[in-house]
Design a protein around this motif. Structure first.
Motif, PDB file in Angstrom:
ATOM      1  N   GLY A  38     108.196  50.280  -6.299  1.00 46.30           N
ATOM      2  CA  GLY A  38     108.654  51.635  -6.610  1.00 46.30           C
ATOM      3  C   GLY A  38     108.593  52.582  -5.429  1.00 46.30           C
ATOM      4  O   GLY A  38     109.513  53.367  -5.188  1.00 46.30           O
ATOM      5  N   GLN A  39     107.497  52.516  -4.678  1.00 43.85           N
ATOM      6  CA  GLN A  39     107.329  53.431  -3.546  1.00 43.85           C
ATOM      7  C   GLN A  39     106.249  52.926  -2.612  1.00 43.85           C
ATOM      8  O   GLN A  39     105.476  52.036  -2.966  1.00 43.85           O
ATOM      9  N   LEU A  40     106.200  53.507  -1.429  1.00 43.30           N
ATOM     10  CA  LEU A  40     105.093  53.273  -0.512  1.00 43.30           C
ATOM     11  C   LEU A  40     104.691  54.608   0.103  1.00 43.30           C
ATOM     12  O   LEU A  40     105.493  55.542   0.190  1.00 43.30           O
ATOM     13  N   HIS A  41     103.419  54.702   0.497  1.00 41.15           N
ATOM     14  CA  HIS A  41     102.922  55.928   1.105  1.00 41.15           C
ATOM     15  C   HIS A  41     101.744  55.599   2.008  1.00 41.15           C
ATOM     16  O   HIS A  41     101.287  54.459   2.072  1.00 41.15           O
ATOM     17  N   PHE A  42     101.212  56.625   2.702  1.00 43.50           N
ATOM     18  CA  PHE A  42     100.215  56.408   3.741  1.00 43.50           C
ATOM     19  C   PHE A  42      99.011  57.340   3.557  1.00 43.50           C
ATOM     20  O   PHE A  42      99.123  58.445   3.037  1.00 43.50           O
ATOM     21  N   HIS A  43      97.861  56.864   4.055  1.00 43.21           N
ATOM     22  CA  HIS A  43      96.625  57.647   4.087  1.00 43.21           C
ATOM     23  C   HIS A  43      96.056  57.585   5.501  1.00 43.21           C
ATOM     24  O   HIS A  43      96.008  56.510   6.104  1.00 43.21           O
ATOM     25  N   TRP A  44      95.600  58.748   6.007  1.00 45.38           N
ATOM     26  CA  TRP A  44      95.061  58.804   7.360  1.00 45.38           C
ATOM     27  C   TRP A  44      93.890  59.785   7.419  1.00 45.38           C
ATOM     28  O   TRP A  44      93.578  60.467   6.439  1.00 45.38           O
ATOM     29  N   GLY A  45      93.249  59.850   8.591  1.00 41.59           N
ATOM     30  CA  GLY A  45      92.069  60.695   8.746  1.00 41.59           C
ATOM     31  C   GLY A  45      92.154  61.616   9.934  1.00 41.59           C
ATOM     32  O   GLY A  45      93.178  61.692  10.621  1.00 41.59           O
ATOM     33  N   HIS A  46      91.055  62.338  10.179  1.00 40.66           N
ATOM     34  CA  HIS A  46      91.009  63.295  11.282  1.00 40.66           C
ATOM     35  C   HIS A  46      91.191  62.622  12.639  1.00 40.66           C
ATOM     36  O   HIS A  46      91.768  63.197  13.550  1.00 40.66           O
ATOM     37  N   ASP A  47      90.640  61.418  12.770  1.00 43.40           N
ATOM     38  CA  ASP A  47      90.669  60.738  14.063  1.00 43.40           C
ATOM     39  C   ASP A  47      90.692  59.230  13.833  1.00 43.40           C
ATOM     40  O   ASP A  47      90.820  58.759  12.699  1.00 43.40           O
ATOM     41  N   GLY A  48      90.543  58.488  14.923  1.00 40.39           N
ATOM     42  CA  GLY A  48      90.661  57.042  14.851  1.00 40.39           C
ATOM     43  C   GLY A  48      89.518  56.341  14.161  1.00 40.39           C
ATOM     44  O   GLY A  48      89.593  55.130  13.918  1.00 40.39           O
ATOM     45  N   SER A  49      88.471  57.065  13.806  1.00 46.59           N
ATOM     46  CA  SER A  49      87.312  56.431  13.176  1.00 46.59           C
ATOM     47  C   SER A  49      87.386  56.436  11.651  1.00 46.59           C
ATOM     48  O   SER A  49      86.526  55.870  10.991  1.00 46.59           O
ATOM     49  N   GLU A  50      88.413  57.059  11.081  1.00 48.55           N
ATOM     50  CA  GLU A  50      88.520  57.171   9.631  1.00 48.55           C
ATOM     51  C   GLU A  50      89.976  57.300   9.243  1.00 48.55           C
ATOM     52  O   GLU A  50      90.846  57.528  10.092  1.00 48.55           O
ATOM     53  N   GLY A  51      90.239  57.174   7.954  1.00 50.09           N
ATOM     54  CA  GLY A  51      91.594  57.358   7.459  1.00 50.09           C
ATOM     55  C   GLY A  51      91.974  56.394   6.366  1.00 50.09           C
ATOM     56  O   GLY A  51      92.679  56.751   5.422  1.00 50.09           O
ATOM     57  N   SER A  52      91.536  55.134   6.489  1.00 49.98           N
ATOM     58  CA  SER A  52      91.844  54.169   5.437  1.00 49.98           C
ATOM     59  C   SER A  52      91.073  54.528   4.175  1.00 49.98           C
ATOM     60  O   SER A  52      89.979  55.079   4.235  1.00 49.98           O
ATOM     61  N   GLU A  53      91.651  54.220   3.045  1.00 47.94           N
ATOM     62  CA  GLU A  53      90.937  54.432   1.786  1.00 47.94           C
ATOM     63  C   GLU A  53      89.961  53.283   1.554  1.00 47.94           C
ATOM     64  O   GLU A  53      88.778  53.497   1.313  1.00 47.94           O
ATOM     65  N   HIS A  54      90.465  52.053   1.629  1.00 45.96           N
ATOM     66  CA  HIS A  54      89.563  50.910   1.570  1.00 45.96           C
ATOM     67  C   HIS A  54      88.869  50.728   2.920  1.00 45.96           C
ATOM     68  O   HIS A  54      89.429  51.053   3.967  1.00 45.96           O
ATOM     69  N   THR A  55      87.654  50.271   2.862  1.00 40.20           N
ATOM     70  CA  THR A  55      86.978  49.788   4.063  1.00 40.20           C
ATOM     71  C   THR A  55      86.722  48.299   3.863  1.00 40.20           C
ATOM     72  O   THR A  55      86.612  47.824   2.730  1.00 40.20           O
ATOM     73  N   ILE A  56      86.679  47.564   4.954  1.00 35.16           N
ATOM     74  CA  ILE A  56      86.469  46.115   4.887  1.00 35.16           C
ATOM     75  C   ILE A  56      85.191  45.786   5.619  1.00 35.16           C
ATOM     76  O   ILE A  56      85.076  46.029   6.824  1.00 35.16           O
ATOM     77  N   GLU A  57      84.229  45.306   4.874  1.00 42.40           N
ATOM     78  CA  GLU A  57      82.900  45.013   5.415  1.00 42.40           C
ATOM     79  C   GLU A  57      82.351  46.242   6.145  1.00 42.40           C
ATOM     80  O   GLU A  57      81.857  46.155   7.262  1.00 42.40           O
ATOM     81  N   ASN A  58      82.506  47.403   5.466  1.00 44.22           N
ATOM     82  CA  ASN A  58      81.997  48.706   5.928  1.00 44.22           C
ATOM     83  C   ASN A  58      82.733  49.259   7.141  1.00 44.22           C
ATOM     84  O   ASN A  58      82.281  50.247   7.730  1.00 44.22           O
ATOM     85  N   MET A  59      83.849  48.653   7.508  1.00 42.06           N
ATOM     86  CA  MET A  59      84.640  49.177   8.620  1.00 42.06           C
ATOM     87  C   MET A  59      85.800  50.008   8.088  1.00 42.06           C
ATOM     88  O   MET A  59      86.574  49.556   7.252  1.00 42.06           O
TER      89      MET A  59
END
Length: 594
Positions: free
Chosen positions: A381-402
């Motif tokens: 149906g659709q696609l969209h994006f999630h981001w953060g303030h800088d390169g250390s954050e932004g993804s909604e899921h984290t993988i093994e705390n990353m």
């Protein structure tokens, strides 16, 4: 008892001593002689989900914005900071309407706070505590005097306002009050103050809650018509700290700060709480990602956002067999990304929260998902994006705390439900592909050029533009498995969860790809140029700087692996680079031949 309440309202504490802690603390108030603190209509309360809509008329507040002639004094009464209106001036600041049966004169206002910025309010909102609460106390004019009003069930009307420290910076409207606190550090000290009550209230205060209750201090008389406002005011942490520096003792006594001064919430015991708006969510509140609109507050307005199968989550380490496992019988590696190699036709738009591409040819092109443990066929149906303030954050899921700087969600609805809207009410309604990103200055990803080149066209909220010329397959991997004979199994994680935005419906089968996609920091930066305003110059505060929900509790859910990832642990990082390195290698070889 009447003398005590009268004196309390005027800021003079002459009754038997009470406190918030110790041998005279809140738990002992019901044991006091002649107290009402153990009766059934006590305050404060927690504002519940079960509310009764009542068509109250609008409040009429007279004099709140022009109090220079009211002779205001701020004082420390040993329990709180209080601003009194001189008795002969109280009729100039009056309240009517708002469902009140008559006119009420303002007598004083005072504050309640906590030990830290996570507590302090007396009322709570569906369990949410606020760091400060202000009460404006009024008495009903038809009873001639405060003393007479104290004999009546509706003798007092109190307006309650919550404050939050979520917004950065001092609240300049509070400055006269905050500055005055230095002059009333000790009990019984007072000082003149020039301020309007209107300056201490939130700019908008149209939505509110109403119930019948009591004073929140001894003797807890049940004579209050309570109005607790939905709209929040702001105060900085530094300003709030000034309240905690007040002393509960006189200057010549042993000194103890008023570290906190709120009564815990009391049981409703059958009382009804009314609201003056019909909507489930008041129109004055809109969800977002920062401040009082942020993810921490969603559960106050969308009950499903506090469910036990929420998303996103942290994907556990593959060695944690109690939280993640591989089960060959689930056949996850059979997942087919059907027709993901067809060029997408769609519309890219800025919805004020993210950049979204609505895919118009998903249904007609049979583009979607099947097999791989899914409960039927799903259409994109659709696609969209999630981001953060800088390169250390932004993804909604984290993988093994990353955490990763960007995450893409490709949203599919179960084909039989015909649309995302039709699928959301169904427990098996949606299947979402999650893809995380890493940045590398040396790896320009041409597969995202069509999307990134369109972002300047939708930099303003509600802006829209047509987009085509790319496939979903190339956004994930050129080797993605299309069917039994075309493509390879690309490893992923699978779990059951919910939407990561309100209403947080728990209807999503999540497929989170294990390996990240690479883009350059410059490509990522274009996402951070998107704004949440509709027009005009874009300042730094207008940019969508972050739009991800923090990870939620996995609880007793299991995250399943599409393969035995323990065997892949030593090659994952290298394998995620292979498609890009092959592309670069082929390019260099071609140049060499030329």
């Amino acid at each position: 008892m009447k003398l005590f309440i009268l004196c309390l309202l005027c800021g003079i504490s002459q009754a038997a001593e009470w406190s918030y802690a110790g041998e005279n603390g809140v738990e002992y108030w019901p044991n006091r002689k002649d107290t009402m603190c153990d009766l059934r209509e006590q305050s404060p309360i927690d504002i519940p989900w079960d509310l009764v809509y009542t068509d109250f008329d609008a409040f009429t507040m007279t004099g709140y914005d022009n109090m220079q002639a009211s002779g205001l004094k701020v004082k420390n009464n040993g329990h709180t900071a209080q601003i009194d209106i001189l008795p002969d001036k109280q009729s100039s600041t009056r309240l009517s309407g708002g469902g009140l049966n008559g006119t009420y004169y303002a007598a004083q206002l005072h504050f309640h706070w906590g030990r830290n910025d996570h507590e302090g309010s007396e009322h709570t909102f569906r369990g949410q505590k606020y760091p400060l609460e202000m009460h404006i106390v009024h008495w009903k004019s038809e009873y001639s005097t405060i003393s007479d009003a104290l004999k009546e069930r509706d003798g007092l009307a109190v307006l309650g306002f919550f404050f939050t420290t979520e917004e950065a910076g001092d609240n300049e409207n509070l400055k006269p009050l905050i500055d005055s606190l230095d002059n009333i550090a000790f009990k019984d000290q007072n000082a003149a103050i020039t301020i309007d009550f209107d300056d201490l209230m939130p700019t908008t205060h149209s939505h509110y809650y109403r119930y019948m209750g009591s004073l929140t201090t001894p003797e807890c008389n049940q004579i209050v018509v309570w109005t607790v406002f939905e709209n929040l005011n702001t105060i900085s942490s530094a300003q709030l700290q000034k309240f905690r520096e007040l002393y509960e003792n006189t200057e010549n006594e042993q000194r103890h700060h008023i570290a906190w001064n709120y009564r815990p919430t009391q049981e409703l015991l059958g009382r009804k709480v009314h609201k003056n708006f019909q909507e489930d969510v008041p129109s004055s509140w809109h969800w977002g990602y920062e401040g009082t609109e942020g993810a921490h507050y969603w559960k106050n307005y969308y009950q499903t956002c506090s469910g036990n199968q929420q998303s996103p989550i942290n994907i556990p380490e593959v060695t944690d067999m109690t939280r993640t496992k591989f089960e060959a019988s689930k056949n996850l590696d059979t997942l087919e990304f059907t027709n993901y190699d067809i060029n997408i036709d769609g519309e890219i738009h800025n919805n004020g929260h993210t950049v979204q591409i609505d895919i118009s040819n998903g249904y007609s092109g049979n583009i979607g998902l099947k097999k791989g443990g899914l409960m039927g066929d799903y259409t994109v149906g659709q696609l969209h994006f999630h981001w953060g303030h800088d390169g250390s954050e932004g993804s909604e899921h984290t993988i093994e705390n990353m955490a990763y700087p960007l995450e893409m969600h490709i949203v599919h609805y179960k084909t039989e439900y015909r649309s995302i809207t039709g699928a959301v009410p169904k427990p098996d309604g949606l299947a979402v592909i999650g893809v995380v990103f890493k940045t590398d200055a040396k790896i320009v990803n041409p597969n995202y050029s069509k999307i990134i080149d369109k972002l300047p066209d939708v930099k303003y909220k509600n802006a829209r533009s047509q987009i085509t010329g790319f496939t979903l397959r190339e956004l994930i991997s050129d080797n993605l498995r299309l069917n039994e004979t075309n493509g390879l199994h690309i490893p992923f994680y699978r779990y059951m969860g919910g939407l990561t935005t309100p209403p947080c419906a728990q209807v999503v089968t999540w497929t989170v790809m294990k390996n990240p996609v690479y883009i350059t920091p410059e490509q990522l930066a274009v996402f951070r140029s998107i704004s949440h305003i509709t027009s005009g110059p874009i300042g730094s505060h207008d940019i969508i700087k972050k739009n991800y929900r923090p990870v939620q509790n996995l609880a007793d859910r299991i995250v399943y692996q599409s393969g035995n990832f323990k065997d892949l642990m030593d090659v994952d990082t290298a394998s995620s680079l292979i498609p890009s390195m092959l592309t670069i290698g082929a390019f260099l070889f071609t140049v060499f031949l030329l």
